[in-house]
Design an enzyme around this catalytic site. Structure first.
Site, PDB file in Angstrom:
ATOM      1  N   ASN A   1       0.838  -1.193   0.000  1.00 13.11           N
ATOM      2  CA  ASN A   1       0.000   0.000   0.000  1.00 13.11           C
ATOM      3  C   ASN A   1       0.876   1.247   0.000  1.00 13.11           C
ATOM      4  OD1 ASN A   1      -2.572  -1.262   0.119  1.00 13.11           O
ATOM      5  ND2 ASN A   1      -2.308  -1.619   2.315  1.00 13.11           N
TER       6      ASN A   1
ATOM      7  N   LYS B   1      -5.493   4.016  -5.553  1.00 15.05           N
ATOM      8  CA  LYS B   1      -5.794   3.341  -4.288  1.00 15.05           C
ATOM      9  C   LYS B   1      -5.414   4.208  -3.093  1.00 15.05           C
ATOM     10  CE  LYS B   1      -5.255  -0.847  -1.606  1.00 15.05           C
ATOM     11  NZ  LYS B   1      -4.640  -2.181  -1.451  1.00 15.05           N
TER      12      LYS B   1
END
Length: 345
Positions: free
Chosen positions: A117, A223
């Site tokens: 991430n 994202k």
């Protein structure tokens, strides 16, 4: 490479050796699907999770379907040998562990896909000729340069996973969004390569859709911007995603963080328009009762990915001269909370 028996005969293609380094919730999901679809899959894990996978493989609870993946499991990468692909699914702040253990997995042509991430440590690679603002310093993502020394640039593949999972029990993973998962992969220079097509194909065959991606950094920012508000606000307030969205004041703050993230990305020539979408459309998981991974790490006392998800986007804003007052105000508060529990340096 040796050790490929008939039990790994993949339908319609070459059998590939794939190591998932860090087979937790996301990594375990990938390992189970890749193994069940006929690949020679190994995992690097530890503790009870490792022992369970050694004994029984990986079990993935995927809606009404239960997927069993036969894997070779080890704590020491040297036990697994050279691979065709390594999928690194460790948290960004744990990547030095991979840097120190990677060598035995790397053959002449082994590609390494980093599935994390936030802003990845390799972000500055492959940027020649790209029309963007000045990039910030990435050294905090690779302290001491361990990753850069261990992994040559030509091995690196970018990866962005859209999937919500949790570990139900050692060796057992539950996917929370069956039919809504994807793993986007791309070269750091966004080139079209044989290995990227090969990786996308094997992911597609394993029911882990990997759509065409013309700009891997677009997927990264897509994202990141989607999760930035909930990661910060859920962790600070203790609310779920639904709790933040259902509170008008918190929802307004989340929208401000999203707008700031989009403005930062735009300063580097990145738009959210045309970004890869999950099967069924969109990018959100739809799991409003879900706790973001950052909040889970905080509650469980695990080291937090604050640099990759929060501090580096803030450095991007400062380097490009983009105002980000909400992020500037909330990032130090989140960092203080994490430091108070010794979860962030």
């Amino acid at each position: 490479m040796s050790g490929r028996g008939p039990e790994f005969a993949a339908e319609g293609g070459e059998v590939l050796r794939i190591c998932v380094f860090g087979a937790g919730a996301v990594g375990g999901h990938l390992a189970a699907k890749l193994a069940a679809s006929g690949n020679d899959v190994s995992v690097v894990a530890r503790g009870a999770h490792l022992e369970a996978m050694r004994a029984r493989g990986v079990t993935l609870l995927h809606g009404e379907q239960t997927i069993h993946g036969k894997v070779r499991a080890a704590e020491r990468p040297a036990e697994l040998g050279e691979q065709d692909f390594v999928l690194v699914t460790l948290k960004a702040n744990l990547l030095p562990v991979f840097a120190r253990g990677a060598a035995p997995l790397l053959g002449r042509d082994t590609a390494v896909a980093f599935v994390q991430n936030g802003i990845p440590w390799w972000y500055g690679q492959g940027q020649a000729g790209r029309n963007s603002a000045r990039l910030p310093d990435f050294s905090r993502l690779d302290p001491g340069g361990e990753l850069a020394r261990a992994i040559a640039p030509e091995r690196v593949i970018g990866g962005v996973v859209f999937s919500a999972n949790e570990v139900d029990a050692p060796g057992v993973i539950r996917n929370l969004v069956p039919g809504r998962n994807m793993l986007v992969v791309g070269e750091p220079d966004d080139g079209v390569s044989k290995r990227i097509q090969q990786l996308r194909n094997l992911l597609d065959r394993a029911d882990m859709p990997s759509p065409l991606c013309k700009d891997i950094r677009q997927a990264i920012w897509s994202k990141l911007v989607l999760n930035m508000g909930t990661s910060i606000l859920c962790t600070i307030t203790g609310e779920t995603v639904g709790g933040v969205r259902g509170n008008p004041e918190l929802s307004a703050l989340a929208n401000k963080l999203k707008s700031e993230g989009m403005a930062i990305a735009a300063a580097y020539g990145i738009s959210s328009e045309g970004a890869p979408e999950r099967p069924g459309g969109g990018q959100s998981s739809g799991q409003i009762a879900h706790k973001p991974s950052m909040m889970q790490d905080y509650e469980r006392g695990r080291p937090m990915e604050i640099d990759a998800q929060i501090m580096l986007p803030l450095e991007f804003a400062r380097a490009a001269g983009v105002p980000a007052p909400t992020l500037e105000a909330l990032a130090p508060l989140l960092a203080h909370m994490a430091r108070s529990k010794q979860l962030y340096k």
